[in-house]
Design a protein around this motif. Sequence first.
Motif, PDB file in Angstrom:
ATOM      1  N   GLU A  11       0.818  -1.216   0.000  1.00 54.68           N
ATOM      2  CA  GLU A  11       0.000   0.000   0.000  1.00 54.68           C
ATOM      3  C   GLU A  11       0.857   1.275   0.000  1.00 54.68           C
ATOM      4  O   GLU A  11       0.349   2.358  -0.283  1.00 54.68           O
ATOM      5  N   ASP A  12       2.142   1.144   0.310  1.00 53.74           N
ATOM      6  CA  ASP A  12       3.027   2.313   0.361  1.00 53.74           C
ATOM      7  C   ASP A  12       3.703   2.625  -0.965  1.00 53.74           C
ATOM      8  O   ASP A  12       4.346   3.673  -1.112  1.00 53.74           O
ATOM      9  N   GLU A  14       2.861   3.681  -4.011  1.00 53.60           N
ATOM     10  CA  GLU A  14       2.594   4.948  -4.708  1.00 53.60           C
ATOM     11  C   GLU A  14       3.232   6.128  -3.991  1.00 53.60           C
ATOM     12  O   GLU A  14       3.789   7.027  -4.629  1.00 53.60           O
ATOM     13  N   THR A  15       3.171   6.135  -2.677  1.00 54.59           N
ATOM     14  CA  THR A  15       3.798   7.206  -1.899  1.00 54.59           C
ATOM     15  C   THR A  15       5.308   7.192  -2.107  1.00 54.59           C
ATOM     16  O   THR A  15       5.930   8.247  -2.285  1.00 54.59           O
ATOM     17  N   VAL A  17       6.937   6.030  -4.706  1.00 55.74           N
ATOM     18  CA  VAL A  17       7.223   6.488  -6.071  1.00 55.74           C
ATOM     19  C   VAL A  17       7.364   8.009  -6.078  1.00 55.74           C
ATOM     20  O   VAL A  17       8.329   8.559  -6.611  1.00 55.74           O
ATOM     21  N   GLY A  18       6.404   8.707  -5.479  1.00 51.25           N
ATOM     22  CA  GLY A  18       6.425  10.171  -5.469  1.00 51.25           C
ATOM     23  C   GLY A  18       7.565  10.743  -4.658  1.00 51.25           C
ATOM     24  O   GLY A  18       8.238  11.691  -5.085  1.00 51.25           O
ATOM     25  N   ARG A  34       8.150   2.063 -10.405  1.00 49.79           N
ATOM     26  CA  ARG A  34       7.055   1.470  -9.633  1.00 49.79           C
ATOM     27  C   ARG A  34       7.256  -0.046  -9.538  1.00 49.79           C
ATOM     28  O   ARG A  34       7.092  -0.636  -8.470  1.00 49.79           O
ATOM     29  N   LYS A  38       7.791  -2.264  -6.181  1.00 51.88           N
ATOM     30  CA  LYS A  38       6.921  -3.392  -5.835  1.00 51.88           C
ATOM     31  C   LYS A  38       7.748  -4.638  -5.534  1.00 51.88           C
ATOM     32  O   LYS A  38       7.462  -5.361  -4.572  1.00 51.88           O
TER      33      LYS A  38
END
Length: 153
Positions: A11-12, A14-15, A17-18, A34, A38
């Motif tokens: 769940e982390d 995407e955060t 990645v940014g 990404r 993963k």
Amino acid sequence: MEAVCRKATDEDVETLVGLIAGYAEKGIMLPRSRDTLKRQIDTFVVAEVEGEVVGCGSLCQLGTDLVEIRSLGISDGYKGLGIGSKLVDQLIYEAKEQHIPKIMALTYEVNFFKKNGFNIVNKEIFPEKVWKDCVNCPKQNACDEIAVLKMLN
């Protein structure tokens, strides 16, 4: 404002990645896709403040006795609050759990790492790092990062 460190989860991603992209765009951290994040999520720890992920770091095994701190970053607005040191402490704990006696980093933030018990060393003592990552880095022949090392007991 209390930061809590924990192992990263899917769940982390995407955060992360940014957060990592912000540093990579400034040329102070290698980018991570990404898909790579993963695949490597189990190597990451994150720092949360009030349920929001505001920092991250990972360990990359370079040999049987050496890990590297990578992708260590803090969101704007949360720097200077001790969160980076908490992340480093968590990464050191993870390395000790894996019975790895040495932890290193390549950094521009030498004073931060010195404050956390690391010593400046010659980066040429890490052929494992050179062959794993440096060979693909655009700064390979003009690396301006400083190598730091901490021996773990």
